[in-house]
Design an enzyme around this catalytic site. Sequence first.
Site, PDB file in Angstrom:
ATOM      1  N   ASN A 143     -13.830 -15.667  26.607  1.00  0.00           N
ATOM      2  CA  ASN A 143     -14.396 -16.126  25.337  1.00  0.00           C
ATOM      3  C   ASN A 143     -13.319 -15.858  24.278  1.00  0.00           C
ATOM      4  OD1 ASN A 143     -15.847 -16.614  23.042  1.00  0.00           O
ATOM      5  ND2 ASN A 143     -17.590 -15.310  23.596  1.00  0.00           N
ATOM      6  N   ARG A 175     -15.761 -20.211  27.369  1.00  0.00           N
ATOM      7  CA  ARG A 175     -16.798 -20.601  26.416  1.00  0.00           C
ATOM      8  C   ARG A 175     -16.142 -21.432  25.318  1.00  0.00           C
ATOM      9  NH1 ARG A 175     -19.233 -17.358  21.496  1.00  0.00           N
ATOM     10  NH2 ARG A 175     -20.857 -18.836  20.978  1.00  0.00           N
ATOM     11  N   HIS A 201     -25.598 -21.884  20.801  1.00  0.00           N
ATOM     12  CA  HIS A 201     -26.211 -20.874  21.688  1.00  0.00           C
ATOM     13  C   HIS A 201     -26.866 -21.537  22.906  1.00  0.00           C
ATOM     14  CE1 HIS A 201     -26.991 -18.271  17.848  1.00  0.00           C
ATOM     15  NE2 HIS A 201     -25.874 -17.861  18.431  1.00  0.00           N
ATOM     16  N   ARG A 208     -25.245 -15.359   7.221  1.00  0.00           N
ATOM     17  CA  ARG A 208     -25.374 -16.797   6.937  1.00  0.00           C
ATOM     18  C   ARG A 208     -26.727 -17.092   6.294  1.00  0.00           C
ATOM     19  NH1 ARG A 208     -23.977 -18.742  12.817  1.00  0.00           N
ATOM     20  NH2 ARG A 208     -22.324 -17.232  13.086  1.00  0.00           N
ATOM     21  N   GLY A 268     -33.603  -9.739  19.039  1.00  0.00           N
ATOM     22  CA  GLY A 268     -34.716 -10.162  19.901  1.00  0.00           C
ATOM     23  C   GLY A 268     -34.961  -9.220  21.062  1.00  0.00           C
ATOM     24  N   GLU A 281     -24.845 -14.823  28.779  1.00  0.00           N
ATOM     25  CA  GLU A 281     -24.075 -16.063  28.675  1.00  0.00           C
ATOM     26  C   GLU A 281     -22.888 -16.053  29.636  1.00  0.00           C
ATOM     27  OE1 GLU A 281     -24.401 -15.148  24.436  1.00  0.00           O
ATOM     28  OE2 GLU A 281     -24.253 -17.294  24.082  1.00  0.00           O
TER      29      GLU A 281
END
Length: 405
Positions: free
Chosen positions: A7, A91, A180, A241, A333, A385
């Site tokens: 990544n 990625r 995502h 953001r 989460g 991921e």
Amino acid sequence: MNILVINAGSSSLKYQVFDMTTESVLARGKVERIGMETAMLTHEPTGRPELREVSEILDHTSAIRRVLRILIDPKEGVLRSIEEVHAAGHRVVHGGEAFSGSVKVDDKVKEEIKRLFDLAPLHNPGALTGILAVEANLPDIPQVVVFDTAFHQTMPPVAFRYPIPNVFYRKHGVRRYGFHGTSHQYVSDRAAELIGKPLEQMKMITCHIGNGGSVTAILDGKSFDTSMGMTPLEGLMMGTRSGDIDPAIVPFAMDKEDLSLNEVNSMLNKHSGLFAVSGGMGDMREIIEAAGEGDRNAKLAFDMYEYRLRKYIGAYAAAMNGIDTLVFTAGVGENSAYLRKAVCDKLTFLGIQLDDSANEARSRDDRRISSPDSRVEVWVIPTNEELMIARDTFREASKALTPQA
Ligand code: ADP
């Protein structure tokens, strides 16, 4: 087959090495501050102590060379030789409309990633540099690219088009792409597997909420709508953001505060969200703690974050004419029982009933947190991921190794 998952960003590069016979991680690590004399390599062979090393690493090619050297180091390494790296998976943030799945890298793919620099100027250049750096060090292995946008290419026009003049879509590709995707796909597949029902027969909402955050509506086994847009700025309120705001605020702010395009972009991406409302805290743990101690700005930041997330879940339940599964993943989460409870306790009208003790149980595992009589199953599924990238790389690289009849 051993797979090196990369990544790569503009000045950093994270890696994991998978042994695909067992899908286990042999080692993971990162190189930070690439381009500087004080670049830092952090290497963690599974089950052994982490190693840190500061040295001059001036570009991505040298960074990959350094990573390969440590991977075969007799003491710190996990492989006997470079030949044991059989494929690499990368990625890539933006695949535009060109990629609806993972693909093996060739010249055309590299050209296309370059063409997409306009849409993802902060992300795609780093990824391409990573691909070229692996190519320079390991010219003979297959490389595969996995796109954050690919899973969302199934969205219908009603979800992906913006109501602005067509020329922006036709000429400049302005539309919702969503991000995502690898994570939403991983947790939705996993939830369906754990519940024991085909994903195609479910109405699922997945919430990937970390520093960045997005919600996806999954209908008929496919991404139907998602909260991030042409860029990862749209949708939920995030760490730094803004997420959704009235677009007229942009020219207004530029005019009133005399901001340039770059400045307004940076204001919305780096100085907004939780960070702005709380007065300087971008980390959800810190915000929950401060709110608990009576800090009003932190409490407002948390309440806005939760409210905006809950509105998206409600909107997507309406978009799909129902919901049977809700999944939480990523930093917030997976770890914040407090946030999950705040959201779920106000969604009882959808048929959501949380099991408080299951919600609060400390666990790193996939787990159901709704009560047995809840009409909607609520799950916490830690995202992975890198494993998704390794699986896609394994599949695409195996195709390349086995000549098709
Ligand atoms: P990224 O988007 O950078 O991959 P992560 O998925 O790692 O981010 O999520 C980082 C966020 O998760 C941070 O805001 C962090 O505060 C939050 N987080 C981690 N653990 C907890 C926790 N126990 N309670 C609340 N928030 C948490």
